[in-house]
Write a protein that holds these residues in place. Structure first.
Motif, PDB file in Angstrom:
ATOM      1  N   VAL A 248       0.807  -1.216   0.000  1.00 56.39           N
ATOM      2  CA  VAL A 248       0.000   0.000   0.000  1.00 56.39           C
ATOM      3  C   VAL A 248       0.843   1.269   0.000  1.00 56.39           C
ATOM      4  N   ALA A 249       2.164   1.139   0.202  1.00 57.96           N
ATOM      5  CA  ALA A 249       3.034   2.308   0.325  1.00 57.96           C
ATOM      6  C   ALA A 249       3.373   2.902  -1.038  1.00 57.96           C
ATOM      7  N   ASN A 250       3.721   4.182  -1.045  1.00 60.17           N
ATOM      8  CA  ASN A 250       4.208   4.825  -2.256  1.00 60.17           C
ATOM      9  C   ASN A 250       5.643   4.425  -2.565  1.00 60.17           C
ATOM     10  N   ASP A 251       6.390   4.072  -1.512  1.00 55.24           N
ATOM     11  CA  ASP A 251       7.791   3.720  -1.705  1.00 55.24           C
ATOM     12  C   ASP A 251       8.236   2.847  -0.534  1.00 55.24           C
ATOM     13  N   VAL A 252       9.398   2.220  -0.686  1.00 53.26           N
ATOM     14  CA  VAL A 252       9.982   1.362   0.344  1.00 53.26           C
ATOM     15  C   VAL A 252      11.418   1.806   0.573  1.00 53.26           C
TER      16      VAL A 252
END
Length: 283
Positions: A248-252
């Protein structure tokens, strides 16, 4: 020039390393972010008493979000914007009465400045995130105030059954579940008011500080961070986070919490000149 950000930080697995400590790199980056005018806030499932020492270690002067969004406050001082969402009183009494029907090892009633514990197994106190100096039988009659949260340590299968019963009988509460102490077949149930998540507290702060949605940044690694990362303007999952959080994140972050992953990502994203900002702040 980057706009002012509201930076919401989970603690365990994100801001803290595997020893539950704040590294010097993390401290310096967050203080530099503060010096650059950004709003750094802790957003944790922990109670106030189990997180305020990290707040102090970072030298923060911004509000903190505790109990997964059920308490927003300014530690050590009165703040006109403080709010808390306590559990419904009737539900508390009836949930505590369930103890006779389940093999519950420990129950804790928690509030901003309250930690009351009832345990049949004193060894479970060792797994508590803070030192508990008093244990007493808990019931609706013995509670000095309605708690924000109830924490139950219970055998895993009994925990599944109890959580299902609570959710069916009390639509006004929500139950979060995670693993208990290592090497023991136990689970932890955290019971808070329904409809409360970390996002609740973060959005409240964004309104107070007039931060638009797109300027809310959030970092997390576990299931209780899902909503926060999903609804932030820029949600960042930790490299050590769960697959569900990463999805669900925009980035890691390229690095884990043990490698200062959050701090290094933030320094790069905000273009922080850490040494210069800290020198300016301390001048």
């Amino acid at each position: 020039m980057l706009s002012r950000k509201l930076i919401a930080l989970d603690l365990d697995g994100t801001t803290l390393n595997e020893a539950s400590q704040i590294s010097e790199r993390t401290r310096q980056v967050l203080q530099a972010a503060d010096a650059a005018g950004h709003i750094v806030t802790i957003a944790t499932g922990r109670p106030n008493a189990a997180s305020v020492h990290y707040y102090d270690d970072l030298g923060l002067s911004t509000p903190m979000v505790n109990f997964n969004g059920a308490l927003v406050h300014m530690p050590h001082q009165h703040w006109a914007g403080e709010y808390e969402r306590r559990l419904p009183q009737q539900a508390v009494g009836e949930i505590l009465a369930m103890r006779d029907r389940y093999h519950i090892g420990l129950v804790a009633a928690e509030g901003k400045n309250m930690m009351l514990v009832d345990t049949e197994d004193p060894t479970l106190l060792d797994s508590m995130p803070i030192s508990v100096h008093e244990s007493l039988p808990l019931s609706a009659a013995t509670l000095p105030a309605t708690p924000i949260s109830l924490m139950v340590v219970i055998p895993t299968q009994a925990g599944v059954d109890m959580a299902a019963e609570i959710m069916a009988d009390f639509p006004s509460v929500n139950v979060n579940t995670w693993g208990g102490p290592e090497n023991r077949d136990l689970s932890v149930l955290e019971i808070i008011h329904a409809g409360v998540e970390k996002t609740t507290g973060i959005n409240y702060l964004a309104e107070r500080y007039h931060i638009p949605h797109e300027d809310i940044m959030a970092f997390g690694d576990q299931f209780n961070d899902l909503d926060m990362l999903r609804h932030a303007g820029w949600g960042v999952a930790m490299a050590n986070g769960t697959d569900a959080v990463k999805a669900v994140a925009n980035d890691v972050t390229p690095l884990t919490n043990e490698e200062d992953g959050m701090a290094n990502y933030l320094a790069d994203y905000l273009h922080l000149h850490v040494d210069a900002l800290l020198a300016q702040k301390n001048a």
